[in-house]
Design a protein around this motif. Structure first.
Motif, PDB file in Angstrom:
ATOM      1  N   CYS A  66       0.875  -1.421  -0.107  1.00  0.00           N
ATOM      2  CA  CYS A  66      -0.053   0.044   0.117  1.00  0.00           C
ATOM      3  C   CYS A  66       0.730   1.291  -0.024  1.00  0.00           C
ATOM      4  O   CYS A  66       0.612   2.173  -0.785  1.00  0.00           O
ATOM      5  CB  CYS A  66      -0.820   0.090   1.069  1.00  0.00           C
TER       6      CYS A  66
ATOM      7  N   GLU B  91      10.022   3.314   5.831  1.00  0.00           N
ATOM      8  CA  GLU B  91      10.082   1.823   6.198  1.00  0.00           C
ATOM      9  C   GLU B  91      10.862   1.276   7.096  1.00  0.00           C
ATOM     10  O   GLU B  91      11.929   1.473   7.176  1.00  0.00           O
ATOM     11  CB  GLU B  91      10.159   0.994   4.903  1.00  0.00           C
TER      12      GLU B  91
ATOM     13  N   ILE C  41      -2.617 -13.247  -4.778  1.00  0.00           N
ATOM     14  CA  ILE C  41      -3.424 -13.421  -5.983  1.00  0.00           C
ATOM     15  C   ILE C  41      -3.822 -12.130  -6.242  1.00  0.00           C
ATOM     16  O   ILE C  41      -4.424 -11.382  -5.549  1.00  0.00           O
ATOM     17  CB  ILE C  41      -4.571 -14.325  -5.478  1.00  0.00           C
TER      18      ILE C  41
ATOM     19  N   ARG D 291       5.093 -11.866  -4.744  1.00  0.00           N
ATOM     20  CA  ARG D 291       4.924 -10.271  -3.811  1.00  0.00           C
ATOM     21  C   ARG D 291       6.539  -9.641  -4.093  1.00  0.00           C
ATOM     22  O   ARG D 291       6.370  -8.403  -4.197  1.00  0.00           O
ATOM     23  CB  ARG D 291       5.130 -10.587  -2.247  1.00  0.00           C
TER      24      ARG D 291
ATOM     25  N   ASP E 208      -4.058  -2.318   4.744  1.00  0.00           N
ATOM     26  CA  ASP E 208      -4.311  -3.098   6.132  1.00  0.00           C
ATOM     27  C   ASP E 208      -4.343  -2.001   7.198  1.00  0.00           C
ATOM     28  O   ASP E 208      -5.230  -2.456   7.887  1.00  0.00           O
ATOM     29  CB  ASP E 208      -3.334  -4.099   6.342  1.00  0.00           C
TER      30      ASP E 208
ATOM     31  N   GLY F 298      -4.722  -6.946  -0.641  1.00  0.00           N
ATOM     32  CA  GLY F 298      -3.479  -6.294  -1.342  1.00  0.00           C
ATOM     33  C   GLY F 298      -4.135  -5.299  -2.596  1.00  0.00           C
ATOM     34  O   GLY F 298      -3.928  -4.213  -2.612  1.00  0.00           O
TER      35      GLY F 298
HETATM   36  C1  LIG Z   1      -2.504 -15.579   4.638  1.00  0.00           C
HETATM   37  C2  LIG Z   1      -2.739 -14.019   3.804  1.00  0.00           C
HETATM   38  C3  LIG Z   1      -2.991 -14.174   2.462  1.00  0.00           C
HETATM   39  C4  LIG Z   1      -3.342 -13.059   1.545  1.00  0.00           C
HETATM   40  N1  LIG Z   1      -3.307 -13.240   0.166  1.00  0.00           N
HETATM   41  C5  LIG Z   1      -3.992 -12.063  -0.539  1.00  0.00           C
HETATM   42  C6  LIG Z   1      -3.942 -12.321  -1.735  1.00  0.00           C
HETATM   43  O1  LIG Z   1      -3.934 -13.577  -2.333  1.00  0.00           O
HETATM   44  N2  LIG Z   1      -4.620 -11.453  -2.602  1.00  0.00           N
HETATM   45  C7  LIG Z   1      -4.614 -10.015  -2.137  1.00  0.00           C
HETATM   46  O2  LIG Z   1      -4.995  -9.070  -2.699  1.00  0.00           O
HETATM   47  N3  LIG Z   1      -4.383  -9.913  -0.713  1.00  0.00           N
HETATM   48  C8  LIG Z   1      -4.280 -10.875  -0.056  1.00  0.00           C
HETATM   49  N4  LIG Z   1      -3.577 -10.786   1.495  1.00  0.00           N
HETATM   50  C9  LIG Z   1      -3.929  -9.556   2.019  1.00  0.00           C
HETATM   51  C10 LIG Z   1      -2.507  -8.564   1.590  1.00  0.00           C
HETATM   52  O3  LIG Z   1      -1.474  -9.510   2.004  1.00  0.00           O
HETATM   53  C11 LIG Z   1      -2.350  -7.412   2.273  1.00  0.00           C
HETATM   54  O4  LIG Z   1      -3.668  -6.812   2.410  1.00  0.00           O
HETATM   55  C12 LIG Z   1      -1.508  -6.204   2.045  1.00  0.00           C
HETATM   56  O5  LIG Z   1      -0.012  -6.852   2.117  1.00  0.00           O
HETATM   57  C13 LIG Z   1      -1.579  -5.163   2.902  1.00  0.00           C
HETATM   58  O6  LIG Z   1      -0.377  -4.334   2.541  1.00  0.00           O
HETATM   59  P1  LIG Z   1      -0.047  -3.030   3.519  1.00  0.00           P
HETATM   60  O7  LIG Z   1       0.961  -2.182   2.678  1.00  0.00           O
HETATM   61  O8  LIG Z   1      -1.155  -2.353   3.803  1.00  0.00           O
HETATM   62  O9  LIG Z   1       0.486  -3.595   4.637  1.00  0.00           O
HETATM   63  P2  LIG Z   1       1.898  -4.474   5.019  1.00  0.00           P
HETATM   64  O10 LIG Z   1       2.182  -5.431   3.799  1.00  0.00           O
HETATM   65  O11 LIG Z   1       1.737  -5.203   6.297  1.00  0.00           O
HETATM   66  O12 LIG Z   1       3.072  -3.382   4.843  1.00  0.00           O
HETATM   67  C14 LIG Z   1       3.305  -2.425   6.295  1.00  0.00           C
HETATM   68  C15 LIG Z   1       4.428  -2.092   6.032  1.00  0.00           C
HETATM   69  O13 LIG Z   1       4.560  -0.935   7.179  1.00  0.00           O
HETATM   70  C16 LIG Z   1       6.002  -1.411   7.742  1.00  0.00           C
HETATM   71  N5  LIG Z   1       5.884  -0.386   9.132  1.00  0.00           N
HETATM   72  C17 LIG Z   1       5.015  -0.950  10.010  1.00  0.00           C
HETATM   73  N6  LIG Z   1       5.047  -0.136  11.047  1.00  0.00           N
HETATM   74  C18 LIG Z   1       5.867   0.797  10.829  1.00  0.00           C
HETATM   75  C19 LIG Z   1       6.241   2.156  11.373  1.00  0.00           C
HETATM   76  N7  LIG Z   1       6.012   2.131  12.702  1.00  0.00           N
HETATM   77  N8  LIG Z   1       7.446   2.753  10.921  1.00  0.00           N
HETATM   78  C20 LIG Z   1       7.771   2.459   9.618  1.00  0.00           C
HETATM   79  N9  LIG Z   1       7.335   1.242   8.724  1.00  0.00           N
HETATM   80  C21 LIG Z   1       6.182   0.409   9.351  1.00  0.00           C
HETATM   81  C22 LIG Z   1       6.241  -2.512   7.844  1.00  0.00           C
HETATM   82  O14 LIG Z   1       7.446  -2.996   8.176  1.00  0.00           O
HETATM   83  C23 LIG Z   1       5.701  -3.114   6.425  1.00  0.00           C
HETATM   84  O15 LIG Z   1       6.616  -3.065   5.369  1.00  0.00           O
HETATM   85  C24 LIG Z   1      -3.364 -11.953   2.138  1.00  0.00           C
HETATM   86  C25 LIG Z   1      -3.110 -11.617   3.431  1.00  0.00           C
HETATM   87  C26 LIG Z   1      -2.864 -12.896   4.371  1.00  0.00           C
HETATM   88  C27 LIG Z   1      -2.468 -12.600   5.816  1.00  0.00           C
END
Ligand SMILES: Cc1cc2nc3c(=O)[nH]c(=O)nc-3n(C[C@H](O)[C@H](O)[C@H](O)COP(=O)(O)OP(=O)(O)OC[C@H]3O[C@@H](n4cnc5c(N)ncnc54)[C@H](O)[C@@H]3O)c2cc1C
Length: 406
Positions: A18, A37, A50, A105, A296, A309
């Motif tokens: 995201c 990050e 996916i 990923r 998320d 995702g």
């Molecule tokens: C088992 C599983 C399977 C999934 N399969 C799918 C799928 O097939 N298709 C799909 O679309 N979605 C899927 N998802 C959902 C998807 O993985 C998440 O919705 C997506 O990765 C969210 O991305 P994000 O960037 O919001 O969060 P994250 O990927 O959690 O990234 C957050 C980032 O912030 C960083 N961070 C956290 N706190 C701090 C801080 N205080 N300071 C600086 N950096 C920080 C972390 O290190 C991390 O790099 C799945 C999830 C799970 C659990």
């Protein structure tokens, strides 16, 4: 690190899917941002993701879809196999009627990061707190190395345990009320696999195995099984993780156990699931001042419709579009200055308004499917199924959505 206001008009906390999508969407609209990050490098935890039609639409807007299409084969069909006394195989749509591919990923992260201007991402930068300076109206971010950074606006893309979410007043995430954990990984077949371009789910009692080819050599798989007391120990040790998965799959076809046996031990991942209850998403504030959340951090859900995702990338497109509109400058070649807090707040409010119902329905759909899988009682299963049928008549409703152009 410098303590510079110009460098940080918009700070994005978190360099996951995201955060990078948001930075890239803003960049495409001529708006500069800085991604902080906490890890020392960009991570791709969870092996693969996916990506369904709505996600591809969003990736098209970011300008990274065509290169990513070369990394993942199109999945043509999906089927479910129920292993019972009489093995039953049924074709199910599984959302493969439109574009459906499984991306590594790491490829997704790399494609987005490589399209950002140099200096946009700073690793090893954990944000500990954010405070508004009442005089300058800048947000003051305190980093773990003691640096204080100023920003006009902050976007929390810091995942399900977001500190930004708590700061804007979101209720805490909870463990999914299911006794289920999920393991994910890759298996590489040097001479090619025999699985074609098919997404298969194999189910026996409380254990489910999903298998999706990424390419003709690489297969992504996930296993959901009941949690155990040993899982916190197991999840730290790939050998134990693999053994526990093979044990869970002992009644599954031999080739599935082989797949786990030959998996890439470096990519194995076992996790409990956390989520924001769908009803919280209806009522919670997603903005405080010039701080908002996405991905998320805003709407962590169970993975039952594989949309978290993709929804995070949709968030990025909508957020960048709303900000750019308020800045009255849609010329991607011109650098936009973020000057007025009110404009930012209005843009964030429009973004939240546009996203709220979309993420509510995604979250509710995923929640109900998870509850149905977990339910022990037939009556409860039937009630949940009836709810799903009434509320989500078209099982592919979520992939028909388009977040619009940037
Ligand atoms: C088992 C599983 C399977 C999934 N399969 C799918 C799928 O097939 N298709 C799909 O679309 N979605 C899927 N998802 C959902 C998807 O993985 C998440 O919705 C997506 O990765 C969210 O991305 P994000 O960037 O919001 O969060 P994250 O990927 O959690 O990234 C957050 C980032 O912030 C960083 N961070 C956290 N706190 C701090 C801080 N205080 N300071 C600086 N950096 C920080 C972390 O290190 C991390 O790099 C799945 C999830 C799970 C659990």
């Amino acid at each position: 690190m410098e303590n510079s206001a110009e460098d940080a008009e918009i700070v994005i906390i978190g360099g996951g899917i995201c955060g990078l999508a948001t930075a890239l969407a803003l960049h495409r609209k001529g708006i500069r941002s800085l991604v902080l990050e906490r890890s020392d490098k960009l991570r791709a935890t969870g092996a693969a993701i996916i990506m369904q039609a709505n996600g591809w639409h969003a990736l098209d807007q970011l300008g990274v879809a065509s290169s990513l299409r070369h990394t993942a084969i199109p999945i043509q069909r999906g089927k479910t196999i129920l292993l019972s006394e009489a093995e039953e195989e049924k074709e199910t749509p599984l959302g493969t009627s439109k574009e459906f591919r499984c991306l590594k990923r790491a490829d997704l992260i790399k494609a987005m990061a490589n399209n950002l201007p140099v200096g946009t991402i700073r690793t090893s930068c954990q944000v500990l707190s954010i405070k508004l300076d009442p005089v300058t109206h800048f947000q003051h971010l305190t980093l773990s190395n003691g640096t204080i950074l100023q920003a006009k606006a902050v976007i929390g893309c810091d995942g399900v345990n977001s500190i930004v979410a708590s700061m804007v007043g979101l209720r805490p995430v909870r463990f999914l009320p299911l006794s289920t954990c999920v393991a994910r990984g890759f298996t590489y077949y040097p001479d090619g696999h025999q699985f074609g371009a098919e997404f298969v789910m194999i189910i026996k009692d409380q254990v489910r195995l999903g298998r999706v080819p990424v390419s003709y050599n690489l297969v992504y798989w996930f296993v959901t099984r009941p949690s155990t007391n040993q899982d916190s120990t197991i999840s730290k040790n790939p050998v134990l993780m693999r053994q526990s998965l093979m044990d869970s799959l002992k009644d599954f076809p031999a080739h599935t156990v082989e797949m786990i046996r030959n998996c890439d031990m470096n990519m194995l991942h076992l996790t409990d699931l956390k989520y924001r209850p769908p009803w919280d998403l209806l009522l919670d504030n997603f903005r405080r001042g010039t701080v908002t959340v996405a991905g998320d951090a805003m709407h962590g859900t169970g993975p039952f419709i594989a949309q978290g995702g993709a929804a995070s990338i949709e968030d990025a497109i909508v957020l960048a579009r709303c900000l750019a509109k308020k800045m009255h400058n849609n010329d991607a070649n011109k650098r936009v200055q973020v000057e007025d807090n009110t404009l930012i707040e209005e843009a964030f409010d429009e973004y939240v308004k546009e996203r709220r119902m979309r993420i509510f329905w995604l979250s509710l759909n995923s929640f109900l499917i998870g509850k149905k899988l977990d339910a022990q009682s037939l009556v409860v299963k039937v009630i949940i199924l009836a709810l799903i049928v009434v509320l989500f008549r078209d099982p592919d409703w979520h992939i028909h959505y388009q977040c619009g152009t940037l």
